[in-house]
Design a protein around this motif. Structure first.
Motif, mmCIF file in Angstrom:
data_model
loop_
_atom_site.group_PDB
_atom_site.id
_atom_site.type_symbol
_atom_site.label_atom_id
_atom_site.label_comp_id
_atom_site.label_asym_id
_atom_site.label_seq_id
_atom_site.Cartn_x
_atom_site.Cartn_y
_atom_site.Cartn_z
ATOM 1 N N GLY A 125 0.957 -1.264 0.093
ATOM 2 C CA GLY A 125 -0.040 0.030 0.040
ATOM 3 C C GLY A 125 0.568 1.337 0.089
ATOM 4 N N ARG A 126 2.005 1.076 -0.272
ATOM 5 C CA ARG A 126 2.925 2.316 -0.450
ATOM 6 C C ARG A 126 3.738 2.183 -1.631
ATOM 7 N N VAL A 127 4.177 3.328 -2.273
ATOM 8 C CA VAL A 127 4.953 3.437 -3.288
ATOM 9 C C VAL A 127 6.463 3.331 -2.535
ATOM 10 N N VAL A 128 7.277 2.402 -2.990
ATOM 11 C CA VAL A 128 8.633 2.165 -2.523
ATOM 12 C C VAL A 128 9.691 2.740 -3.656
ATOM 13 N N GLN A 129 9.276 2.708 -4.679
ATOM 14 C CA GLN A 129 10.276 3.290 -5.527
ATOM 15 C C GLN A 129 9.665 3.604 -6.927
ATOM 16 N N SER A 130 10.270 4.712 -7.176
ATOM 17 C CA SER A 130 9.639 5.671 -8.259
ATOM 18 C C SER A 130 10.512 6.180 -9.237
ATOM 19 N N GLY A 131 10.526 6.117 -10.528
ATOM 20 C CA GLY A 131 11.516 6.885 -11.304
ATOM 21 C C GLY A 131 11.377 6.375 -12.870
ATOM 22 N N SER A 132 12.229 7.063 -13.655
ATOM 23 C CA SER A 132 12.311 6.259 -15.004
ATOM 24 C C SER A 132 12.943 5.186 -15.019
ATOM 25 N N LEU A 133 13.022 4.265 -16.087
ATOM 26 C CA LEU A 133 13.567 3.086 -15.840
ATOM 27 C C LEU A 133 15.084 3.238 -15.846
ATOM 28 N N THR A 134 15.819 4.108 -16.355
ATOM 29 C CA THR A 134 17.273 4.476 -16.367
ATOM 30 C C THR A 134 17.380 4.705 -14.627
ATOM 31 N N ASP A 135 16.774 5.531 -14.137
ATOM 32 C CA ASP A 135 16.922 5.985 -12.603
ATOM 33 C C ASP A 135 16.980 4.667 -11.862
ATOM 34 N N LEU A 136 15.941 3.808 -12.293
ATOM 35 C CA LEU A 136 15.947 2.698 -11.195
ATOM 36 C C LEU A 136 17.049 1.514 -11.633
ATOM 37 N N ARG A 137 17.283 1.590 -12.802
ATOM 38 C CA ARG A 137 18.253 0.688 -13.109
ATOM 39 C C ARG A 137 19.547 0.960 -12.496
ATOM 40 N N HIS A 138 19.866 2.482 -12.472
ATOM 41 C CA HIS A 138 21.143 2.886 -12.027
ATOM 42 C C HIS A 138 21.403 2.525 -10.623
ATOM 43 N N LEU A 139 20.247 2.132 -9.817
ATOM 44 C CA LEU A 139 20.084 1.541 -8.310
ATOM 45 C C LEU A 139 20.850 0.122 -8.389
ATOM 46 N N THR A 140 20.774 -0.594 -9.380
ATOM 47 C CA THR A 140 20.972 -1.905 -9.535
ATOM 48 C C THR A 140 22.076 -2.477 -10.220
ATOM 49 N N ARG A 141 22.249 -3.525 -10.537
ATOM 50 C CA ARG A 141 23.400 -4.242 -11.143
ATOM 51 C C ARG A 141 23.092 -4.662 -12.541
#
Lengths: 306, 532
Positions: A205-221
């Motif tokens: 019931g809450r947004v835990v991650q929001s952004g463009s796909l590029t933003d989100l990918r940056h956080l990962t591997r």
């Protein structure tokens, strides 16, 4: 202009908390992926946006107007495809498309013909005889045959075959090209990935991650597979490298985005023969947020918060 | 064809498990209704004169012959009881088995649940046989309750057994008819329509045959059951007709099953309109369309019922003339004929009006069923407001109720003229039926308020209709206190014909109805939709 704006949205059903402070902002012209597993609160959010449910607290605005108080007026500007399409069994698909379009405020005749054709839907069959996929098509055609400015699509492709799914994606691109805003709730990640400008991942019931796909990918591997002249065992000691696997001169590993440059440089010094790297899929993003819990919680969490 | 019945036992257990409430509800509900009548009737005919009077009047009346056939032993209390209960018992048992059998055959196939079952080790004929066995079980249970209650009323033992057996076998025969209907149509609704049509035809053929006293009664299963002559010269051989017919129908159903695809049938749904008509452009158009079939069904049924009652009215004075005891029993001298006719008419008008509330309440509950099915999401996601949507449904419920009142009045008038009554009185009955409309609308308004305020308790919407029904049927008999009877909106209206028409109570009730609807609309607009 902001089309959808919710702040600190809360909704409980008895003892179940469906929404727990949900924040969501979608500007005009954006296709926004709204991702989460069953029971995470996606449908509840969409129904609150439609004014079908009333939020316990928080702030919901569509086109700057209150989603509950001004619901009727707002509905002239939007189209909705529910996740579970129930139709009147004794009306035909064609009749239902017409009724919904007229009640929404007008039907684009050429568009209706075109969509029936593209989705290969027989409008003269009673909806009682439609399969799940065909019922879904009725709702999709009715939505896209209208000239809406906002499309609320709640898992719209469940039951559609891959050809129809591709057709659906073309429809989304068309309305986006026309300047419409789309909120696409889904747990089909490939679909959201193919269509969305931005995504929000919702959990409990809450947004835990929001952004463009590029933003989100940056956080990962990034996943890297390389073949090197010299054995690459030294990678094991490098920071940011995870789960290296060695197989006959090839190495496969995940690397944190921040360490990518250094690791690739190290590989290059070992004598690169081949290299493939792919960015994380949405699947992988998703699993990072849900992976552990899905295994633990999936059997006990029902659909209560939908 | 080997193993066509494999798994029938499993399926039978599944049916009993799924219907562990439904089966007792049907058998005890219908059986209880029959038992209550069977135990009450002897009390009304407690002297030989009254028994003789019944045979001479009711027993000879064409309307009674049409509705209950030629009951043997009508000059005994056993025959009278059988004649009085047979209408409810026979039609009730036929409808019961029709619903139960179709529910476990075609409805299961249509929903797709049967597909899951058929993928297991289950023979092709298992579903049909299990469903037929279930229908037989229900029919036998009702037959046993009937015989038991007749024995409890100390009626002739062999007559009671023959009557109960005939009733049960009639149910068995119609179970098999429903089974065949379930093979023919691809939808449960279609199967119910075919089997329901067979019930109607069988009932009418027997009735017309009995009226004209000819061999047509032998064309109907209803006639076979009655030919067992319970409480008369009892005989068992007509029972064989019912058994043979059942076996033959089972054979037909099995043959059809092997000739058709799973989920297929022999009557295919016709394609509908690819475009919506111009009338379907608004919430009102949609609500009208969704309630159209229901209104037509109620209209046809109530008009026919009103015609039957209308046809009885002119015979009331004859009935009194031929049997002064009955006049005394009703509590009127022979010179008060017109007063008795009026009292009878008043009761019929009131009774029809109360029955007619069933349409209005069920129509208002469309708001609730559309919510539950989530179909309302489509409607309310358009520019249609909640008030417009629910308002449209209430309008169709209210206007439909008015249409029903006119139809019932006209049916009553037509039956009255056909039965030999004068046309002038007949015309007035249409107007008289309409004077009860305000009370009907209060019941409709109450249902609307419930849908708004207590959407999770749809049964509560029926409460006022139920109270009104009890007041009309039992208020006088049980001498209920005014405070209790006053809960029924029908109690406050002047009873016409017979009293002068005072428009004030009706006008007040119309205002009350509007207020109740307003409460319902207001509450509906403020709450969450019940979509889960």
């Amino acid at each position: 202009m902001t089309v959808i704006e919710t702040r600190d949205l809360r909704k409980t059903f008895g003892s179940t908390t469906a929404l727990d402070g949900l924040d969501l902002v979608v500007p005009q012209g954006q296709v926004h992926g709204f991702l989460g597993p069953n029971g995470s609160g996606k449908s509840t959010t969409v129904r609150i946006l439609l004014g079908l449910l009333r939020a316990d607290s928080g702030h919901v605005r569509l086109f700057g107007q209150d989603a509950w108080a001004d619901a009727t007026e707002l509905h002239r500007r939007l189209a909705y495809v529910p996740g579970e399409v129930a139709l009147w069994p004794n009306l035909t698909g064609g009749e239902i498309i017409d009724i919904l379009a007229r009640m929404r405020g007008g039907l684009d005749e050429a568009r209706r013909r075109d969509l029936l054709d593209r989705f290969d839907l027989d409008p003269s069959k009673k909806s009682r005889t439609y399969s799940k996929g065909n019922r879904q098509k009725v709702a999709v055609v009715a939505a896209f045959a209208s000239r809406a400015e906002l499309f609320l699509l709640d898992e719209p492709t469940s039951g559609l075959d891959p050809l129809m799914e591709a057709e659906f994606q073309r429809c989304v691109h068309e309305v986006k090209a026309g300047g419409a805003t789309v909120l696409l709730s889904s747990h089909i990640l490939a679909e959201a990935e193919a269509l969305s400008d931005r995504v929000s991942i919702i959990k409990h019931g809450r947004v835990v991650q929001s952004g463009s796909l590029t933003d989100l990918r940056h956080l990962t591997r990034t996943t890297v597979t390389a073949e090197t002249a010299a054995p690459a065992t030294s990678l094991t000691a490098m920071s940011g490298v995870h789960q290296p696997e060695f197989d006959d001169g090839r190495v496969t590993f995940d690397v944190d985005s921040d360490d990518l440059d250094e690791v690739i440089a190290a590989l290059s010094r070992l004598g690169l023969r081949s290299l493939t790297a792919h960015p994380p899929t949405l699947e992988e993003l998703f699993l990072r947020h849900y992976g552990e819990e899905i295994q633990v919680e999936a059997p006990t969490r029902g659909d209560g918060a939908r | 064809m080997s193993g066509g019945l494999t798994g029938t036992g499993h399926l039978a257990r599944l049916i009993l498990r799924r219907d562990r409430v439904r089966l007792p509800a049907w058998t005890l509900g219908l059986g209880g209704l029959i038992a209550a009548s069977a135990l009450a009737v002897p009390g009304f005919y407690d002297t030989p004169e009254k028994v003789a009077g019944y045979a001479a009047t009711v027993g000879a009346s064409p309307v009674s012959l049409l509705m209950s056939g030629r009951q043997t032993g009508i000059e005994t209390i056993g025959g009278i009881t059988a004649n009085e209960i047979s209408q409810v018992a026979q039609i009730g048992i036929c409808l019961m088995v029709t619903f139960l059998v179709v529910r476990h055959t075609r409805a299961e196939e249509e929903s797709g649940r049967a597909e899951l079952l058929r993928s297991t080790v289950l023979g092709r004929h298992a579903a049909a046989v299990a469903a037929l066995g279930y229908g037989v079980l229900a029919a036998v249970l009702v037959g046993l309750v009937t015989t038991g209650s007749m024995l409890g009323a100390e009626l002739d033992a062999s007559g009671s057994i023959v009557y109960g057996a005939g009733l049960a076998l009639l149910g068995v025969c119609y179970s098999a008819i429903a089974l065949v209907a379930a093979q023919l149509s691809t939808s449960a609704r279609g199967a119910l329509a075919i089997a329901g049509g067979a019930v109607t035809v069988g009932y009418l053929v027997r009735g017309l045959g009995a009226m004209q006293d000819n061999a047509a009664v032998w064309l109907s299963p209803f006639g076979w059951a009655q030919a067992m002559n319970s409480f008369g010269e009892e005989r068992w051989w007509p029972a064989a007709l019912l058994v043979v017919a059942t076996a033959a129908l089972l054979g037909v159903a099995a043959h059809l099953t092997t000739r058709r695809d799973f989920a297929g049938g022999f009557i295919h749904p016709r394609p509908g309109h690819p475009r919506a008509s111009a009338a379907l452009a608004s919430p009102l158009g949609l609500a009208t369309r969704l309630l159209r079939g229901r209104l037509i069904g109620w209209g046809v049924g109530l008009t026919l019922l009103a015609m039957v009652y209308g046809a009885v009215v002119p015979t009331v004075p004859d009935l009194l003339e031929s049997n002064p005891d009955i006049a005394d029993y009703i509590g009127a001298g022979s010179d008060a004929e017109s007063a008795i006719v009026e009292a009878f008419l008043r009761y019929v008008l009131l009774f029809l009006a109360v029955i007619g509330t069933g349409y209005g309440v069920s129509a208002v509950l469309l708001v609730r069923t559309e919510e539950e099915s989530k179909r309302v999401e489509h409607v309310l996601a358009t520019r249609t407001s909640r008030t417009q949507w629910m308002g449209a449904v209430v309008v169709v419920a209210a206007v439909g109720s008015a249409v029903l009142a006119v139809l019932m009045g006209a049916g009553l008038a037509a039956g009255y003229v056909l039965g030999g009554g004068g046309a002038d009185t007949a015309l007035a009955t249409v107007g008289h039926q309409l004077t009860y409309l305000p009370a009907v609308l209060v019941v409709v308004g109450f249902a609307a308020a419930v849908v708004g305020l207590a959407p999770r308790s749809p049964l509560l919407a029926w409460a006022l209709a139920l109270v009104s029904g009890l007041q009309v049927l039992l208020g006088q008999t049980l001498r209920l206190p005014d405070a209790l009877q006053g809960l029924s909106p029908f109690w406050h209206l002047p009873g016409v014909p017979g009293s002068s028409i005072d428009p004030r109570p009706g006008a007040a009730e119309l205002l009350l109805a509007v207020a109740l609807v307003a409460v319902g609309l207001w509450a509906h607009r403020r709450r969450d939709l019940e979509l889960t």
